[in-house]
Enzyme design. Sequence first.
Site, PDB file in Angstrom:
ATOM      1  N   THR A 186       0.881  -1.175   0.000  1.00  0.00           N
ATOM      2  CA  THR A 186       0.000   0.000   0.000  1.00  0.00           C
ATOM      3  C   THR A 186       0.913   1.218   0.000  1.00  0.00           C
ATOM      4  O   THR A 186       2.008   1.159   0.562  1.00  0.00           O
ATOM      5  CB  THR A 186      -0.887   0.063   1.252  1.00  0.00           C
ATOM      6  OG1 THR A 186      -0.023   0.157   2.378  1.00  0.00           O
ATOM      7  CG2 THR A 186      -1.753  -1.162   1.378  1.00  0.00           C
ATOM      8  N   GLU A 331      -5.818  -3.954   0.119  1.00  0.00           N
ATOM      9  CA  GLU A 331      -6.096  -5.031   1.079  1.00  0.00           C
ATOM     10  C   GLU A 331      -7.240  -5.944   0.630  1.00  0.00           C
ATOM     11  O   GLU A 331      -7.511  -6.965   1.242  1.00  0.00           O
ATOM     12  CB  GLU A 331      -6.457  -4.420   2.450  1.00  0.00           C
ATOM     13  CG  GLU A 331      -5.289  -3.817   3.216  1.00  0.00           C
ATOM     14  CD  GLU A 331      -4.990  -2.369   2.818  1.00  0.00           C
ATOM     15  OE1 GLU A 331      -5.436  -1.928   1.740  1.00  0.00           O
ATOM     16  OE2 GLU A 331      -4.293  -1.690   3.594  1.00  0.00           O
ATOM     17  N   LYS A 440     -14.636  17.466  11.339  1.00  0.00           N
ATOM     18  CA  LYS A 440     -15.480  17.400  12.531  1.00  0.00           C
ATOM     19  C   LYS A 440     -15.749  18.816  13.001  1.00  0.00           C
ATOM     20  O   LYS A 440     -14.895  19.482  13.550  1.00  0.00           O
ATOM     21  CB  LYS A 440     -14.784  16.575  13.611  1.00  0.00           C
ATOM     22  CG  LYS A 440     -14.556  15.147  13.131  1.00  0.00           C
ATOM     23  CD  LYS A 440     -13.947  14.239  14.182  1.00  0.00           C
ATOM     24  CE  LYS A 440     -13.792  12.852  13.603  1.00  0.00           C
ATOM     25  NZ  LYS A 440     -12.521  12.620  12.913  1.00  0.00           N
ATOM     26  N   TRP A 445     -20.307  15.829  11.507  1.00  0.00           N
ATOM     27  CA  TRP A 445     -19.305  15.524  10.482  1.00  0.00           C
ATOM     28  C   TRP A 445     -19.685  16.148   9.150  1.00  0.00           C
ATOM     29  O   TRP A 445     -20.833  16.084   8.718  1.00  0.00           O
ATOM     30  CB  TRP A 445     -19.201  13.999  10.296  1.00  0.00           C
ATOM     31  CG  TRP A 445     -18.506  13.318  11.421  1.00  0.00           C
ATOM     32  CD1 TRP A 445     -18.173  13.866  12.631  1.00  0.00           C
ATOM     33  CD2 TRP A 445     -18.064  11.956  11.457  1.00  0.00           C
ATOM     34  NE1 TRP A 445     -17.542  12.933  13.410  1.00  0.00           N
ATOM     35  CE2 TRP A 445     -17.462  11.747  12.726  1.00  0.00           C
ATOM     36  CE3 TRP A 445     -18.100  10.903  10.555  1.00  0.00           C
ATOM     37  CZ2 TRP A 445     -16.904  10.529  13.090  1.00  0.00           C
ATOM     38  CZ3 TRP A 445     -17.559   9.680  10.929  1.00  0.00           C
ATOM     39  CH2 TRP A 445     -16.962   9.498  12.186  1.00  0.00           C
TER      40      TRP A 445
HETATM   41  P1  ADP Z   1      -3.233   3.271  -2.080  1.00  0.00           P
HETATM   42  O1  ADP Z   1      -3.731   3.916  -3.341  1.00  0.00           O
HETATM   43  O2  ADP Z   1      -2.960   4.242  -0.983  1.00  0.00           O
HETATM   44  O3  ADP Z   1      -2.240   2.171  -2.278  1.00  0.00           O
HETATM   45  P2  ADP Z   1      -5.645   1.823  -2.103  1.00  0.00           P
HETATM   46  O4  ADP Z   1      -5.649   1.886  -3.564  1.00  0.00           O
HETATM   47  O5  ADP Z   1      -5.727   0.533  -1.431  1.00  0.00           O
HETATM   48  O6  ADP Z   1      -4.437   2.515  -1.503  1.00  0.00           O
HETATM   49  O7  ADP Z   1      -6.732   2.822  -1.578  1.00  0.00           O
HETATM   50  C1  ADP Z   1      -7.905   2.407  -0.952  1.00  0.00           C
HETATM   51  C2  ADP Z   1      -8.709   3.601  -0.507  1.00  0.00           C
HETATM   52  O8  ADP Z   1      -9.034   4.429  -1.624  1.00  0.00           O
HETATM   53  C3  ADP Z   1     -10.046   3.234   0.071  1.00  0.00           C
HETATM   54  O9  ADP Z   1      -9.932   2.824   1.419  1.00  0.00           O
HETATM   55  C4  ADP Z   1     -10.816   4.534  -0.090  1.00  0.00           C
HETATM   56  O10 ADP Z   1     -10.520   5.467   0.929  1.00  0.00           O
HETATM   57  C5  ADP Z   1     -10.289   5.078  -1.391  1.00  0.00           C
HETATM   58  N1  ADP Z   1     -11.217   4.752  -2.467  1.00  0.00           N
HETATM   59  C6  ADP Z   1     -11.108   3.761  -3.371  1.00  0.00           C
HETATM   60  N2  ADP Z   1     -12.150   3.794  -4.232  1.00  0.00           N
HETATM   61  C7  ADP Z   1     -12.938   4.832  -3.875  1.00  0.00           C
HETATM   62  C8  ADP Z   1     -14.173   5.391  -4.348  1.00  0.00           C
HETATM   63  N3  ADP Z   1     -14.799   4.896  -5.405  1.00  0.00           N
HETATM   64  N4  ADP Z   1     -14.682   6.439  -3.681  1.00  0.00           N
HETATM   65  C9  ADP Z   1     -14.061   6.965  -2.613  1.00  0.00           C
HETATM   66  N5  ADP Z   1     -12.904   6.502  -2.118  1.00  0.00           N
HETATM   67  C10 ADP Z   1     -12.341   5.449  -2.735  1.00  0.00           C
END
Ligand code: ADP
Length: 543
Positions: A186, A331, A440, A445
């Site tokens: 990640t 994940e 907040k 929120w």
């Molecule tokens: P990284 O890009 O940091 O490696 P990820 O790709 O696993 O991590 O990112 C996952 C996160 O991206 C989710 O927990 C969420 O916060 C955000 N996310 C993914 N898809 C969407 C979506 N369609 N709308 C809003 N947030 C999203």
Amino acid sequence: MLGLIQDRPLLIQQLIEHAALNHSDTEIVSRTLEGGIHRYTYGDAHLRAKKVAEALLALGIKAGDRIGTLAWNGYRHFELYYGISGMGAVCHTINPRLFPEQIVYIVNHAEDQLLFVDLNLLPVVEKLLPQFKTVRHVVAMTDRAHLPKDLGIPNLLVYEELLADQPGRYDWPVFDERTASSLCYTSGTTGNPKGVLYSHRSTILHAYAAALPDTLNLSARSVVLPVVPMFHVNAWGLPYSAALAGAKLVFPGVALDGASLHELFEQEGVTFTAGVPTVWLALLQHMQANKLKLSTLKYAVIGGSAAPPAMIETFDRDYGVEVLHAWGMTEMSPLGSVNHPKAKHLKLSREELLDVRLKQGRPAFGVEMKIVGDGGKELPRDGKAFGDLMVRGPWVTRGYFKGEGGEIVDQDGWFATGDVATLDPDGYMQITDRSKDVIKSGGEWISSIDLENAAMAHPAVAEAAVIGIHHPKWDERPLLIVHRKPGAKLDKDEMIAFLGIKVAKWWLPDDVQFVEAIPHTATGKILKTRLREDFRDYKLPTG
Ligand code: ADP
């Protein structure tokens, strides 16, 4: 009593074998780093994936070894996906957009034995090589003729030479389906990146679910162009689910600008694509500026960040492309949910339907979701209550590589996503915010995503981000940060007036700041940690 059905393990190499047998002439097209377009078929890819496996064995690679890739979306990367995992090693895809120190950390943490590197990333590896502790060889993903002359990489191997030496008669081994297949870190906006280790079983189950009609709806008639990189959660699983379905694949290489993508969509008859919102912003701007259309594209998956409503509408109204809004995480392999309407939604007006399509969609069978409030109490699925989103399922992680971060699932197997969401009685999930981004204000929120979406609907706004700024009375108040489209005029008062008809009064940002660009993470999300730093000393206007 046990059933009497065969326990054939679910293995990744079966996907490419299946595609080669049943879709042997279906094309895989790649825009290459050497220049030009490369074309071959699933049959050819299968043979070369076997040669990759043979080459790895010849280099002394054993089952379980981690093999790093630093590469864009292309046919050699595709062969590595299958060759590495298929012989029992672990395909570790590395995001080249990460900071150099993060790349060094990841390679050393994974203990990569070999690094397969695309042509234009060789200089990056050359610089970092002295810091890599376990890498025995770097393999340049090209042929001898295209290899840059004075690279200071000792023991450098050339991909095409490695493959040329192999017979391609390899029999794929059969092993436990729970064997690790690939590894993706990640991007970790705080702390060190953490590795998510996928298994053959999780990858195949995810590929099945991904292909379903109400997920990505893939078939042998689809032409799939993954814009999402193969180093970002396995290009959302598309190299696997496309092989499962027998879909034609089109790999864009390194050219992800609007003009290059549009050309490839049209040339190859692409019907399906997937990527993060920033990529689509660029494509839409290019098409608008040049009065272009899309003649074959049916579906654009938007995920990784919330799809702004204006983007969903533009794709639909101006280009006849249906946006599939999807949510997931590294994940989760990564698919959690995808948005398709139900039959009853087809009677809705365009505006009412947009409200449904804005949500992050319904989970595919296999992903369980719930939302919880204080003390872990489950909240109602009424579309109103919002709480911490928890997930579990056969393609959700149960722990990070090498135990980093300790226990990450509770005793019932639920993983806390870090997202705040609602669930409605129809099964649709909507992300309110990332829990650390929610504002907040006076005990209530405010969703930064909702405010950003509202601002992005203004024609002068290229991109918008909202962060919470400390406020002596309300604790936090929203600050809107706007990047205007080139040449567009917009000031604070007009922006606030525009938002005033879209959101509740107490949600209205206390101020608007205009910037030249909004920073992004290595996976294309708005980098809010940087914005918070940039505006650390900023004070909200009083009065
Ligand atoms: P990284 O890009 O940091 O490696 P990820 O790709 O696993 O991590 O990112 C996952 C996160 O991206 C989710 O927990 C969420 O916060 C955000 N996310 C993914 N898809 C969407 C979506 N369609 N709308 C809003 N947030 C999203």
